[in-house]
Write a protein that holds these residues in place. Structure first.
Motif, PDB file in Angstrom:
ATOM      1  N   UNK A 142       0.847  -1.195   0.000  1.00 52.42           N
ATOM      2  CA  UNK A 142       0.000   0.000   0.000  1.00 52.42           C
ATOM      3  C   UNK A 142       0.878   1.239   0.000  1.00 52.42           C
ATOM      4  N   UNK A 143       1.903   1.243  -0.854  1.00 54.18           N
ATOM      5  CA  UNK A 143       2.810   2.389  -0.906  1.00 54.18           C
ATOM      6  C   UNK A 143       3.467   2.426  -2.285  1.00 54.18           C
ATOM      7  N   UNK A 144       3.848   3.641  -2.670  1.00 51.59           N
ATOM      8  CA  UNK A 144       4.614   3.789  -3.901  1.00 51.59           C
ATOM      9  C   UNK A 144       6.093   3.594  -3.561  1.00 51.59           C
ATOM     10  N   UNK A 145       6.909   3.458  -4.577  1.00 47.71           N
ATOM     11  CA  UNK A 145       8.351   3.341  -4.328  1.00 47.71           C
ATOM     12  C   UNK A 145       8.877   4.608  -3.646  1.00 47.71           C
ATOM     13  N   UNK A 146       8.331   5.765  -4.050  1.00 47.19           N
ATOM     14  CA  UNK A 146       8.768   7.030  -3.435  1.00 47.19           C
ATOM     15  C   UNK A 146       8.422   7.056  -1.953  1.00 47.19           C
ATOM     16  N   UNK A 147       7.228   6.591  -1.608  1.00 43.62           N
ATOM     17  CA  UNK A 147       6.828   6.561  -0.190  1.00 43.62           C
ATOM     18  C   UNK A 147       7.682   5.571   0.600  1.00 43.62           C
ATOM     19  N   UNK A 148       7.919   4.418  -0.015  1.00 44.66           N
ATOM     20  CA  UNK A 148       8.766   3.409   0.631  1.00 44.66           C
ATOM     21  C   UNK A 148      10.173   3.955   0.875  1.00 44.66           C
ATOM     22  N   UNK A 149      10.725   4.592  -0.159  1.00 40.52           N
ATOM     23  CA  UNK A 149      12.090   5.110  -0.055  1.00 40.52           C
ATOM     24  C   UNK A 149      12.176   6.209   0.999  1.00 40.52           C
ATOM     25  N   UNK A 150      11.176   7.078   1.031  1.00 41.34           N
ATOM     26  CA  UNK A 150      11.173   8.146   2.044  1.00 41.34           C
ATOM     27  C   UNK A 150      11.087   7.543   3.443  1.00 41.34           C
ATOM     28  N   UNK A 151      10.246   6.527   3.586  1.00 47.19           N
ATOM     29  CA  UNK A 151      10.116   5.855   4.887  1.00 47.19           C
ATOM     30  C   UNK A 151      11.415   5.211   5.316  1.00 47.19           C
ATOM     31  N   UNK A 152      12.095   4.579   4.376  1.00 48.16           N
ATOM     32  CA  UNK A 152      13.365   3.921   4.689  1.00 48.16           C
ATOM     33  C   UNK A 152      14.423   4.945   5.060  1.00 48.16           C
ATOM     34  N   UNK A 153      14.444   6.038   4.330  1.00 47.78           N
ATOM     35  CA  UNK A 153      15.406   7.114   4.614  1.00 47.78           C
ATOM     36  C   UNK A 153      15.175   7.663   6.022  1.00 47.78           C
ATOM     37  N   UNK A 154      13.898   7.880   6.362  1.00 48.65           N
ATOM     38  CA  UNK A 154      13.559   8.412   7.691  1.00 48.65           C
ATOM     39  C   UNK A 154      13.965   7.476   8.819  1.00 48.65           C
ATOM     40  N   UNK A 155      14.094   6.198   8.513  1.00 54.42           N
ATOM     41  CA  UNK A 155      14.496   5.229   9.532  1.00 54.42           C
ATOM     42  C   UNK A 155      16.001   4.986   9.529  1.00 54.42           C
ATOM     43  N   UNK A 156      16.719   5.738   8.724  1.00 49.96           N
ATOM     44  CA  UNK A 156      18.171   5.646   8.755  1.00 49.96           C
ATOM     45  C   UNK A 156      18.756   4.558   7.877  1.00 49.96           C
ATOM     46  N   UNK A 157      17.958   4.038   6.950  1.00 51.63           N
ATOM     47  CA  UNK A 157      18.521   3.050   6.020  1.00 51.63           C
ATOM     48  C   UNK A 157      19.317   3.748   4.913  1.00 51.63           C
ATOM     49  N   UNK A 158      20.289   3.031   4.370  1.00 47.67           N
ATOM     50  CA  UNK A 158      21.080   3.529   3.242  1.00 47.67           C
ATOM     51  C   UNK A 158      20.624   2.909   1.933  1.00 47.67           C
ATOM     52  N   UNK A 159      19.976   1.743   2.038  1.00 48.12           N
ATOM     53  CA  UNK A 159      19.738   0.944   0.833  1.00 48.12           C
ATOM     54  C   UNK A 159      18.535   0.041   1.052  1.00 48.12           C
ATOM     55  N   UNK A 160      17.688  -0.083   0.024  1.00 50.35           N
ATOM     56  CA  UNK A 160      16.606  -1.064   0.079  1.00 50.35           C
ATOM     57  C   UNK A 160      16.632  -1.901  -1.196  1.00 50.35           C
ATOM     58  N   UNK A 161      16.101  -3.097  -1.100  1.00 48.82           N
ATOM     59  CA  UNK A 161      15.825  -3.891  -2.291  1.00 48.82           C
ATOM     60  C   UNK A 161      14.316  -3.926  -2.447  1.00 48.82           C
ATOM     61  N   UNK A 162      13.825  -3.604  -3.639  1.00 47.83           N
ATOM     62  CA  UNK A 162      12.384  -3.734  -3.903  1.00 47.83           C
ATOM     63  C   UNK A 162      12.131  -5.156  -4.406  1.00 47.83           C
ATOM     64  N   UNK A 163      11.289  -5.877  -3.668  1.00 44.15           N
ATOM     65  CA  UNK A 163      11.051  -7.296  -3.983  1.00 44.15           C
ATOM     66  C   UNK A 163       9.556  -7.551  -4.119  1.00 44.15           C
ATOM     67  N   UNK A 164       8.914  -6.808  -5.012  1.00 45.21           N
ATOM     68  CA  UNK A 164       7.480  -7.004  -5.224  1.00 45.21           C
ATOM     69  C   UNK A 164       7.189  -8.446  -5.634  1.00 45.21           C
ATOM     70  N   UNK A 165       5.950  -8.863  -5.375  1.00 46.63           N
ATOM     71  CA  UNK A 165       5.515 -10.198  -5.776  1.00 46.63           C
ATOM     72  C   UNK A 165       5.402 -10.279  -7.300  1.00 46.63           C
ATOM     73  N   UNK A 166       6.256 -11.079  -7.912  1.00 50.80           N
ATOM     74  CA  UNK A 166       6.102 -11.491  -9.310  1.00 50.80           C
ATOM     75  C   UNK A 166       6.029 -10.360 -10.326  1.00 50.80           C
ATOM     76  N   UNK A 167       6.535  -9.208  -9.974  1.00 47.76           N
ATOM     77  CA  UNK A 167       6.615  -8.126 -10.954  1.00 47.76           C
ATOM     78  C   UNK A 167       7.768  -7.203 -10.589  1.00 47.76           C
ATOM     79  N   UNK A 168       8.282  -6.514 -11.590  1.00 48.27           N
ATOM     80  CA  UNK A 168       9.370  -5.559 -11.350  1.00 48.27           C
ATOM     81  C   UNK A 168       8.994  -4.163 -11.830  1.00 48.27           C
ATOM     82  N   UNK A 169       7.711  -3.976 -12.138  1.00 49.31           N
ATOM     83  CA  UNK A 169       7.324  -2.682 -12.703  1.00 49.31           C
ATOM     84  C   UNK A 169       7.395  -1.561 -11.665  1.00 49.31           C
ATOM     85  N   UNK A 170       7.407  -1.904 -10.377  1.00 49.54           N
ATOM     86  CA  UNK A 170       7.499  -0.883  -9.333  1.00 49.54           C
ATOM     87  C   UNK A 170       8.819  -0.144  -9.331  1.00 49.54           C
TER      88      UNK A 170
END
Ligand code: ZN
Ligand code: ZN
Lengths: 157, 330
Positions: free
Chosen positions: B18-46
């Motif tokens: 229930x989030x866009x990549x931009x929302x996910x990335x902002x959330x991760x940044x706010x929590x002090x992460x440097x890097x995320x892997x996007x692992x959507x179910x069975x698609x890479x269009x995100x």
């Protein structure tokens, strides 16, 4: 102009869980847009006794002996059990994505410029296309579905 | 080399998030992460538009996909093209793993012991594995407040069993992050130790994870170093064979309580630092956050691997708080 390529209804049962149903259809000419409308239902297993039985069977398979009773006591935490069928699309030149989500009614559109989430934008090229229904779980005695696929030309939406 | 805070299991609305990549990335940044892997179910269009989001947030985004099959969920990272999960049956996972590896990707077992169908379709790992060398990593900590959950404790045990059998498999955490709803649960971080230099970030992440240069935690970053015959060996490396019988080595463990400061909190306490191995616990020390170190001289006998663990109280529960991946012995 709208040209219907697939207009299908079907029934699946729990025996069809963990299987795919592929609809392969011919796109005769390049088009502006491909539409896919998919519905299925019922979504939820309303019969609580049956749900309890399925959950208990699952717990037997997935939990270690020492946690079985504890997990079974919390069987209701797994409610509601639901059917899950997902849609994916393949063009003659490759995969065009999937919509792995729980919506029981889904309208997907693909074109050179746009695609609904999970699907990839790209040219609607002539050839044999495929829409696959992946039956992750069917928990109701019967689950009905409808699938419609069509081509659209600009300005006809 | 440099430790980088990663979240390796995430979703967007391109699958069932229930989030866009931009929302996910902002959330991760706010929590002090440097890097995320996007692992959507069975698609890479995100992943569309990820470069812009990387520039705006300063976060690195690695491409990935969770093979959300009927017989198990498998997280893959480091691939830039879709690989088809649909032809894979319960006995065919090695064919799938070969396709992942041929294209330079890595594959991990996602939440292998989460209750499966029909409660969570395909969530329990049922694929037959005939060669564990093909498994790059096991997500031993899934979701939030991970270490206290039974399915994760079992996954951690599976990892330990495979290390005992001599396999060199990495262990990671993954939040399986679907939305930005707030939580008070402790969050896991997988620190990966990346090489310096100009290589693309994806290559660095794949390099670190495939070499088990990883340290997993609810807060402090644990490090482990072995000194044998004057040479130091870090997490993920292998101490070469041919060592004299009766020799010893020194293992040094340290915990950095300053990482991601402000993003996690543990009550002040006396922690236990442990040095675990295929021969059981080799050393143990009570420590505080002021002096978070353990150094031990260890007899070099029949060792296949060692790892460090930090134990203590979290939300009233005594639990493992952090662990390193292994240092191996040839
Ligand atoms: Zn999963
Ligand atoms: Zn997931």
């Amino acid at each position: 102009m709208k040209t219907v390529l697939v207009d299908a209804q079907g029934k699946v049962t729990p025996a069809g869980s963990k299987s795919h149903i592929a609809y392969r259809f011919f796109v005769p000419n390049a088009a502006d847009r491909l539409g896919v409308h998919f519905t299925y239902g019922p979504k939820y297993l309303e019969d609580q006794e049956k749900a309890k039985l399925l959950i208990e069977q699952g717990i037997e398979a997935y939990f270690e002996a020492e946690y079985l009773e504890q997990a079974k006591a919390r069987w209701q935490s797994y409610l509601p059990l639901q059917n899950l069928i997902t849609v994916s699309v393949d063009a003659p030149d490759g995969h065009r994505g999937a919509a792995h989500r729980h919506d029981r009614e889904q309208l997907h559109v693909l074109s050179r410029h746009e695609a609904t989430p999970g699907l990839a934008q790209g040219e609607i090229i002539p050839g044999m296309w495929e829409v696959t229904l992946s039956l992750h779980a069917i928990v109701t005695d019967v689950c009905d579905y409808t699938l419609k696929v069509w081509l659209e030309e600009e300005g006809t939406r | 080399m440099k430790w980088v805070a990663c979240e390796l299991h995430t979703h967007t609305f391109h699958s069932d998030g229930r989030q866009s990549l931009a929302e996910l990335a902002a959330g991760a940044k706010n929590l002090g992460f440097d890097c995320i892997a996007l692992t959507d179910h069975n698609t890479m269009t995100g992943l569309a538009g990820k470069e812009v989001i990387e520039r705006e947030t300063g976060l690195s985004i690695i491409s990935g996909m969770e093979w959300t099959t009927f017989f198990g969920h498998m997280v893959t990272i480091g691939l830039d093209e879709f690989l088809d999960w649909r032809p894979v049956g319960p006995g065919d996972i090695h064919a799938g793993l070969s396709r992942v590896h041929e294209r330079g990707g890595l594959a991990g077992m996602a939440h292998p012991f989460r209750a499966g169908s029909p409660m969570c379709t395909g969530c329990y790992w049922e694929f037959e594995i005939s060669d564990w060398n093909d498994i790059d990593y096991i997500e031993v900590w899934s979701t939030t407040f991970a270490p206290v959950k039974n399915n994760n404790i079992r996954a951690f045990r599976l990892w330990t069993e495979k290390l005992n059998e001599g396999y060199r498999i990495a262990a990671t955490s993954g939040r399986d992050w679907h939305h930005q709803d707030p939580t008070d649960d402790p969050l896991s971080v997988t620190y990966l130790q990346l090489e310096e230099g100009d290589a693309p970030i994806t290559a660095k992440v794949v390099g670190a994870l495939s070499a088990s240069r990883a340290s997993v935690t609810l807060g402090p970053l644990l490090n482990l170093e072995v000194t044998s015959r004057g040479t130091n060996y870090g997490i993920g490396s292998a101490v070469p064979g041919g060592r004299a019988s009766g020799s010893t080595f020194v293992a040094a463990v340290s915990a950095d309580f300053q990482v991601r400061k402000g993003h996690w909190k543990l009550e002040d306490q006396r922690y236990t630092l442990k040095l675990d191995s295929n021969k059981g616990i080799l050393a143990e020390e009570i420590i505080t956050s002021d002096a978070p170190r353990l150094e031990a001289e260890i007899p070099d006998e029949d060792l296949l691997w060692i790892r460090a663990e930090l134990w203590g109280m979290v939300k009233g529960v005594r639990t493992i708080i952090a662990f390193t991946n292994a240092v191996y012995f040839d």
